[in-house]
Design an enzyme around this catalytic site. Structure first.
Site, short mmCIF file in Angstrom:
data_model
loop_
_atom_site.label_atom_id
_atom_site.label_comp_id
_atom_site.label_asym_id
_atom_site.label_seq_id
_atom_site.Cartn_x
_atom_site.Cartn_y
_atom_site.Cartn_z
CD GLU A 32 42.69 42.01 41.32
OE1 GLU A 32 42.93 41.07 40.54
OE2 GLU A 32 43.53 42.45 42.11
CD GLU B 222 42.83 40.75 46.01
OE1 GLU B 222 43.91 40.53 45.42
OE2 GLU B 222 41.74 40.29 45.63
#
Ligand SMILES: *[C@@H]1O[C@H](CO)[C@@H](O)[C@H](O)[C@H]1NC(C)=O
Ligand SMILES: *[C@@H]1O[C@H](CO)[C@@H](O)[C@H](O)[C@H]1NC(C)=O
Ligand SMILES: *[C@@H]1O[C@H](CO)[C@@H](O)[C@H](O)[C@H]1NC(C)=O
Ligand SMILES: *[C@@H]1O[C@H](CO)[C@@H](O)[C@H](O)[C@H]1NC(C)=O
Ligand SMILES: *[C@@H]1O[C@H](CO)[C@@H](O)[C@H](O)[C@H]1NC(C)=O
Length: 662
Positions: free
Chosen positions: A198, A276
């Site tokens: 991320e 995710e």
């Protein structure tokens, strides 16, 4: 091998009649392995065959190794074909240059034997997606970065800062040597490896392509040849945080369509995957219990994911527990700025913290079965473990804070000119103190009513103890409490009353409640203890203090002597102990910490995790492997007011009964 094809045909024939199917590995490695995971338009291919990834996250470092096989089998029984895990650098290199892959002699060594985990994952017929970070977020202290990095003034983590990348390289050289032979194209389970994590969330102004390239190069130099990828919110980060030429994946829990449409716009010729898909959510101490998606929302969004023919990783499939002091925290954008995560990482995932099936498990199993076009052999789901509410245990013995401090090894105790963050202490082979509490001690003649001033903020919660007497109150009210002792207050003052005449021992004991695991660079300034400003008594700056680390390492807990029988009401900070017998094989159980205030639990020396009376987590899960037939011991470090007994239960309470007002 001649005959294998006809054998497979036979297997399929049997499958059609509802009997024997090939295993996942038989199906995807039939005829030998010639290629790993690839990304032609529309669909992933593995070894030349179509594959949709039905993956779930389990962090090996959050589950006792005795339960790895059980949890992985439950995952496979739901029809999933891959397990995703992060890699926690701070457990694998707890001191600079001292690596631990299972044999480091550290408290959590047994939880970091990554090769054993990879082997079991393959034995349980699952592929593996590996996310080595080095930054891993995951509600884990400092996002997995070792605290000793903070010893370098001005270090810029997650950038091409040469000090940071030198340490990453040293770690990756060790880590990747462990896992390189576990790659799919070498006959192992690893089919994909993530670059950073991320990284787009770090903020466009801070993202450095050279750093992503450095990670990619470190992988390649160490023989990593499976598919590489990055992940982010596609909608909010776009290509920020991506590395040209490598697959982008999306992270989200709502609005899958917007995320996938964005991915299709950014890389129209690639298959889709959510790295995710947040199946649930985590909790902060002092907040309400948050389950993220309801089962209905969960299945609705999973249906949308499948309508895109996308692959998915359920984060988490099984969260487990964050043992010890390893929970992370969030830097809140606004007041009260900071919130530490609970020790339970139940996550409202398909498998509960204790591994039990939930409705989200059934929904996942049924929806994957409907969507998956590749039928392979699945195991029978293991039965849930037995849970016992053991009889209530009276607390029988204690060690006062002075008796605790007397047993801290002298090589850990240092003189400091002025208050210093715990990471800077010259202990632990030059790695400082990583976790726990730190005592700043000063022998000083205090007047009967003395003014104590702490300039700057406290990281994170301070207790004032004079001559062994607790002077501060246990936390009450909401997380925005502005009383002395909390990080919420800059330049705080406290009046110490009722001290004895003569020289007093003043202890300021600061609890490191967790380093932030998510945010932009300013959130990664996370030294712990007192260091922001001067500490004054009656207007005079304190100098020449003694720094005493309370690390509560397992060996130290087990070595403690001088336990005293309890008479009357105890005051924290205090260590208390209860010993008990278990007849026969132990089972899973939970401690109900209602009635206690704030502290940590040690089961037969193992640092189970934290508790806090304002919740939302009420129970602490004790997996059976921490207990043994015969003699057992539970030690509790209570900061304020210990209860008189330990109460076991056979059901978890993670919220709902109590709520903190935020
Ligand atoms: C990891 O576990 C395996 C299997 O128990 C063992 O053979 C190996 O020595 C362990 N690795 C380390 C580094 O201790
Ligand atoms: C998904 O795949 C099916 C069959 O493989 C195809 O008919 C459908 O159009 C695909 N859907 C999308 C959104 O690509
Ligand atoms: C999940 O499925 C199992 C087996 O079909 C069933 O016994 C169980 O009651 C289901 N659980 C829930 C919560 O629906
Ligand atoms: C804040 O906590 C203190 C104990 O440290 C307590 O005495 C006080 O009442 C609390 N304040 C609020 C507003 O809840
Ligand atoms: C500093 O404190 C230590 C321990 O209290 C004491 O032994 C030492 O004499 C002090 N040094 C100075 C310079 O005050």
């Amino acid at each position: 091998m001649p005959g294998q094809a006809s054998l497979l045909l036979l297997l399929f024939a049997v499958a059609a009649s509802g009997q024997i199917l090939p295993t996942l590995y038989e199906y995807y490695t039939e005829g030998g392995i010639s290629s790993g995971l690839q990304t032609p338009p529309g669909q992933f291919k593995l070894n030349g065959k179509d594959i949709t990834l039905y993956s779930g996250s389990i962090h090996y470092f959050r589950v006792l190794p005795e339960y790895w096989r059980d949890r992985l089998r439950r995952m496979r029984a739901a029809g999933l074909n891959a397990i995703e895990t992060y890699v926690p650098w701070n457990l694998h290199e707890p001191e600079i240059g001292k690596f631990d892959f299972g044999d480091g002699g550290n408290d959590f060594s047994a939880l970091v034997n990554i090769t054993q985990f990879l082997r079991i994952a393959q034995e349980e017929d699952l592929f593996v997606i590996l996310r080595p970070g080095p930054y891993i977020c995951s509600e884990w202290d400092f996002g997995g970065l070792p605290s000793w990095l903070l010893r370098y003034p001005g270090i810029q983590v997650r950038t091409s800062d040469p000090i940071f990348t030198r340490h990453v390289k040293q770690f990756f050289d060790q880590l990747l040597a462990q896992v390189v032979d576990f790659q799919f194209t070498r006959g192992g389970p690893i089919i994909a490896v993530q670059i950073e994590n991320e990284y787009g969330s770090f903020g466009a102004a801070n993202v450095q392509q050279s750093y992503l390239q450095f990670i990619r190069d470190a992988y390649i130099e160490n023989g990593i040849s499976e598919m590489l990828f990055t992940c982010d919110s596609a909608v909010s980060s776009g290509t920020t945080g991506a590395l040209p030429g490598y697959l982008m994946m999306a992270n989200f829990n709502t609005n899958p369509a917007a995320q996938f449409d964005k991915l299709l716009e950014l890389q129209p010729d690639k298959p889709l995957m959510s790295m995710e898909y947040w199946a649930g959510w985590f909790d902060h101490w002092w907040s309400k219990h948050d389950t993220g998606l309801t089962p209905e929302q969960f299945s609705t969004n999973l249906g949308i994911i499948f309508s895109y023919n996308a692959s998915v990783n359920l984060y988490m499939f099984h969260g487990g527990s964050t043992h010890g002091f390893l929970n992370g925290a969030n830097a809140l954008g606004s007041y009260p700025f900071y919130a530490a995560d609970t020790s339970s990482y139940d996550y409202d995932a398909p498998l509960s913290e204790a591994g039990d099936y939930t409705l989200k498990y059934n929904l996942t199993r049924d929806m994957v079965a409907q969507n998956n076009k590749v039928q392979t052999l699945l195991p029978a789901p293991p039965a849930n473990s037995m849970k016992t509410a053991y009889p209530t245990l009276p607390i029988t013995e204690y060690l006062s804070i002075e008796q605790i401090i007397q047993q801290i090894p002298s090589e850990l105790i240092t003189q400091i000119e002025t208050v210093t963050n715990m990471e800077a202490l010259e202990i632990n082979g030059g790695s400082g103190q990583s976790y726990g509490l730190i005592v700043y001690r000063k022998q000083i003649d205090l007047p009967p009513s003395a003014q104590l001033q702490i300039m700057g903020r406290i990281r994170d919660v301070a207790m004032v103890v004079v001559d062994g007497q607790q002077k501060t109150q246990r936390p009450e009210g909401g997380i925005s409490n502005e009383s002395f002792g909390y990080w919420t207050v800059a330049d705080s003052t406290f009046t110490i009353e009722g001290t004895d005449a003569g020289i007093n021992t003043l202890d300021i004991i600061v609890d490191n409640w967790a380093r932030v695991n998510f945010g932009s660079p300013k959130d990664f300034e996370q030294k712990k203890g007192l260091f922001e400003g001067t500490v004054l008594v009656e207007g005079q700056p304190l100098s020449n203090l003694t720094a005493i680390p309370l690390e509560f390492k397992s060996k130290w807990i087990k070595s403690l002597t001088g336990w005293q029988p309890i008479q009357g009401q105890l005051q924290g900070p205090v260590l208390v102990r209860a010993q008990f017998q278990i007849q026969g094989t132990p089972t899973d159980t939970f401690l109900d910490m209602s009635g206690w205030s704030k502290g940590s639990i040690f089961v037969n020396g193992f640092n189970l995790g934290r508790y806090f009376h304002l919740g939302p987590q009420v129970t602490s899960y004790i997996p059976a492997p921490l207990l043994k037939e015969g003699d057992n011991e539970i030690v509790v470090f209570e900061h304020y007011i210990p209860a008189t007994q330990l109460v076991f239960t056979n059901v978890p309470i993670l919220g709902g009964k109590r709520k903190g007002g935020a």
